[in-house]
Design an enzyme around this catalytic site. Structure first.
Site, mmCIF file in Angstrom:
data_model
loop_
_atom_site.group_PDB
_atom_site.id
_atom_site.type_symbol
_atom_site.label_atom_id
_atom_site.label_comp_id
_atom_site.label_asym_id
_atom_site.label_seq_id
_atom_site.Cartn_x
_atom_site.Cartn_y
_atom_site.Cartn_z
ATOM 1 N N PHE A 350 47.217 -21.421 2.978
ATOM 2 C CA PHE A 350 46.713 -20.161 2.427
ATOM 3 C C PHE A 350 46.396 -20.259 0.935
ATOM 4 C CE2 PHE A 350 50.397 -19.708 5.263
ATOM 5 C CZ PHE A 350 49.702 -19.504 6.447
ATOM 6 N N CYS A 351 45.919 -21.437 0.522
ATOM 7 C CA CYS A 351 45.564 -21.677 -0.890
ATOM 8 C C CYS A 351 46.761 -21.437 -1.807
ATOM 9 C CB CYS A 351 44.387 -20.815 -1.316
ATOM 10 S SG CYS A 351 42.903 -21.071 -0.329
ATOM 11 N N ASN A 352 47.941 -21.674 -1.314
ATOM 12 C CA ASN A 352 49.170 -21.463 -2.082
ATOM 13 C C ASN A 352 50.074 -22.673 -1.873
ATOM 14 O OD1 ASN A 352 51.511 -20.544 -3.322
ATOM 15 N ND2 ASN A 352 51.265 -18.456 -2.573
#
Length: 792
Positions: A350-352
């Site tokens: 999740f781009c995290n």
């Protein structure tokens, strides 16, 4: 629900019991505003779908789009940098939108005269109000604590400023900036309204604006400048100084309709916060209590809270599914199974990366190792050496219902806690949300032994399918191949002696090509090879009105479209039930063809449109606008995998296939899967998956008999008659294997059983590549002997 799963099946958590046992208020819905009516009126497109990725992008209501479209049709909005009447209208409308919500405006006014802009040593503290990974909400009091010096991130003197990343938080909760006076607040509007996308905002406190400097400028940001010398005077307001060029003014105007719709439909953000948190806490409570018969947890939830209140937790649940031994089942596998139940989730990191590493225990060294193993962000490489590279996330939005949550829980129960050999449960119909009275009183659903309605394996009209089952024997001495004759027997009858996967030498039992990608197979007994595989295999594909390739994942009825190739007449005849046959020439007139670009597995391909006549035919049958396109004859698409000893310049070329030129499956492998699927129901009557129907689901080109199941995965290369092929590796399967190729109906059992038996990786069949580029006079034939060479 804690403890072992009971027979005949586990129960869903009763909503009334959940409500009564809660120490916090349980708010579901929006008071007098009917959630059922809201879903039926504003989100009819969700019928049959459970959408659980609101943290990624929420959905816009129909009335918002209608209102915005009406606004555009009634008004003339010009470029706001001009001075005419339409430009003034745009400017004034945009400025009105800038000051919504009112809390933000008042916070700016009250704080404008405070603070010291002459700080000699400024520091910046950035943190998210809500983690997009786990939904954890971090204290908003940190803003005041850091700015006042009560909390010091590092022991360095100076003045602290705070950036509060509110993009995830404000999607479902109000943010009062008069109380929590952050200096900078970035927002993402499509997470709040669903439309428009690509538009965000950076709220800047007026007291901080003088500290911001720019080293460049764009159109509209300068009060005056000279082209011949270094002279530039910026505009006065922070907005005008930092918005380079013409803003997306129509998108900004669209926000007005988003604010209006949200207030009208829900009563405001506070109501959304309570409603979405109730759904998240109910789902978390039910999910965390699911157990296998041995007591092991079904899921591992990644959270920093116990979902005790919306102050510490947003409507996001992040988890991985486990097997009975506690091993993680890859997120890609879960995603594919969820899609079979029409449930849409989000998977990956999740781009995290930071939160992903912390919750999953992935070290920096492991991240680099995963990259070396071929894993990149956003792919489906979900497990490496048994360790997860990401997880599964579900999230709720203001239009989410209790039925959405329960459909997801039923999916987990059906795929993890069904008795072995049980049939899949009926798919949920989330398009019809429960009445509020139902939700607030009792919502109990018993799994009834995870059984479903009788399987849909009845044959369609035999006359129609008899017409479509003929095979072609292509015979030719020299290319181009012009002669073709129809056989008196099917390939299955010709190869009758080797169809049951018996012992003996490996032999080709069936040959299939798929002229139109994702449409029905065309079975042959002998067929010429082209430079891209079997001649005309996946040379055409159906695309939607935007030129996007349609597959059976989106349009299962593609399998009911049957192409036949007549090499002698140089035509392809296309048939479908209820439609008159239509002809398409094998080769188009290059001067008349309309050239277009499309994508296949992220590769750009040059194609030509096959014309309006076939477009109308397909559109009528599928009930949506679509076109038939063909890969351009002068276009070359190279395979990503090279053969042994091949350089990049001599690699194989591909048609519109996904991965490789050929796909081979072994009848012994199919037979083993068939035996696993042929379980008895409660009445003792066997539910059979016919061998030919199972084979058709895997959409292979070459079918062989074999001595043992899955031995093909140990092959390094094979010879079929005089032809030599390299085995490139296993085919990792998607949800299409669950579609009955005779009816277009879905059945989850095939994917689920294969997932269970193949150690959570749904591999079936192997990719082949021809090792010679000279294919001018070669054929593949049913009955040819197959000689495999094992891997070293």
């Amino acid at each position: 629900m804690a403890g072992a799963a009971a027979q005949p099946g586990p129960e869903l958590l009763d909503f009334a019991a959940f409500r009564d046992s809660s120490t916090q208020p349980v708010v579901y819905g929006y008071g007098q505003r009917s959630l059922r009516e809201l879903r039926a009126r504003e989100f009819r497109r969700l019928e049959g779908t459970v959408y659980l990725d609101h943290a990624g992008a929420t959905l816009f209501p129909q009335s918002q789009l209608t209102s915005f479209t009406h606004d555009l049709m009634e008004n003339v909005y010009g470029n706001p940098h001009s001075q005419n009447i339409s430009s003034k209208l745009t400017h004034d409308t945009v400025e009105q939108v800038r000051y919504r919500p009112e809390e933000m405006e008042s916070a700016e006014k009250r704080g404008a005269a405070t603070g010291d802009p002459d700080c000699q040593l400024p520091h910046l503290f950035c943190y998210p109000a809500q983690s997009n990974f786990s939904g954890t909400r971090y204290p908003l009091t940190w803003i005041g604590d850091v700015k006042s010096g009560r909390m010091c991130p590092v022991s360095v003197p100076g003045k602290w400023f705070v950036v509060l990343d509110a993009a995830s938080y404000v999607s479902t909760s109000p943010l009062d900036l008069s109380v929590h006076q952050a200096d900078f607040v970035p927002l993402s509007f499509y997470k709040i309204f669903g439309f428009p996308t690509g538009l965000g905002a950076l709220l800047v406190h007026n007291r901080i604006a003088p500290l911001l400097r720019k080293t460049y400028f764009g159109g509209g940001t300068a009060a005056a400048y000279l082209a011949g010398e270094d002279f530039y005077i910026p505009r006065q307001s922070v907005v005008e100084r930092f918005e380079d060029g013409t803003i997306s003014f129509l998108d900004v105007i669209a926000l007005k309709h988003g604010f209006d719709a949200l207030e009208r439909l829900t009563g405001g953000m506070e109501n959304i916060k309570q409603h979405t948190f109730t759904l998240a806490r109910y789902t978390y409570t039910a999910l965390s209590s699911l157990r296998y018969p041995n007591g092991a947890c079904v899921v591992r939830i990644y959270s920093d809270s116990e979902f005790s209140s919306p102050e510490v937790q947003g409507p996001v649940i992040n988890f991985n599914v486990l097997d009975e031994s506690g091993n993680i089942i890859g997120y890609s596998q879960v995603d594919k199974m969820a899609s079979l139940y029409n449930i849409q989730v989000r998977t990956g990191c999740f781009c995290n990366t930071g939160a992903c590493q912390r919750h999953l225990g992935i070290s920096d060294k492991m991240v680099k190792k995963h990259l070396q193993a071929g894993h990149v962000c956003g792919d489906d490489v979900d497990l490496i050496d048994g360790q997860p590279t990401g997880s599964v996330r579900i999230s709720f939005g203001y239009m989410s219902t209790l039925e959405d949550a329960q459909a997801f829980l039923r999916f987990i129960i059906a795929t993890r806690l069904c008795p072995s050999g049980g049939q899949p449960i009926p798919q949920a119909t989330p398009g019809a949300p429960p009445a509020e009275s139902e939700a607030q009183n009792t919502m109990t659903a018993t799994m009834d032994g995870c059984s479903s309605s009788p399987e849909e394996d009845t044959d369609p009209d035999p006359k129609v399918w008899n017409d479509l089952s003929t095979a072609v024997d292509a015979v030719s001495l020299n290319p181009p191949v012009l002669e073709a004759t129809r056989t008196q027997h099917t390939p299955s009858e010709i190869a009758a002696g080797v169809l049951d996967g018996g012992l003996g030498p490996h032999v080709v039992t069936n040959l299939y090509l798929y002229p139109i990608k994702s449409c029905a197979a065309f079975e042959v007994t002998r067929w010429p090879l082209g430079k891209q595989g079997l001649l005309y295999d996946r040379s055409w594909m159906v695309v939607n009105h935007n030129g996007i390739c349609l597959s059976q994942k989106q349009e299962p009825r593609l399998c009911l479209i049957q192409p036949f190739i007549d090499l002698q007449q140089r035509i392809m005849v296309i048939k479908a039930k209820g439609m008159k046959p239509i002809e398409v020439p094998l080769e188009q007139n290059g001067e008349q063809a309309q050239i277009c670009q499309s994508k296949v597995c992220a590769d750009r391909v040059n194609t030509s449109d096959c014309g309006e006549k076939i477009s109308s035919w397909l559109s009528e049958f599928l009930g949506r606008p679509c076109h038939l396109i063909k890969q351009s004859s002068n276009f070359q698409r190279n395979a990503k995998k090279h053969g042994k000893g091949q350089s990049a310049g001599t690699t194989a070329t591909l048609s519109l296939v996904n991965k490789a030129q050929y796909l081979l499956i072994n009848r012994s492998s199919v037979l083993e899967l068939q035996q696993q699927l042929n379980a008895s129901d409660e009445n003792g009557k066997e539910k059979l998956f016919p061998m030919k129907d199972l084979i058709s689901r895997f959409r292979a080109n070459i079918i062989t008999n074999g001595t043992s199941a899955f031995e093909e995965e140990k092959w390094d290369e094979i010879s079929i008659g005089p032809l030599h092929f390299q085995v490139l590796g296993p085919c990792h399967r998607c949800q299409m294997i669950c579609i009955d190729q005779k009816t277009g109906q879905r059945n989850q059992n095939v994917f689920q059983k294969l997932s269970e038996s193949r150690e959570r990786k749904v591999n079936f069949g192997v990719y082949l590549m021809h090792t010679s580029l000279d294919l001018s006079s070669h054929f593949l034939s049913v009955g040819s002997q197959v000689l495999p060479v094992l891997k070293a």
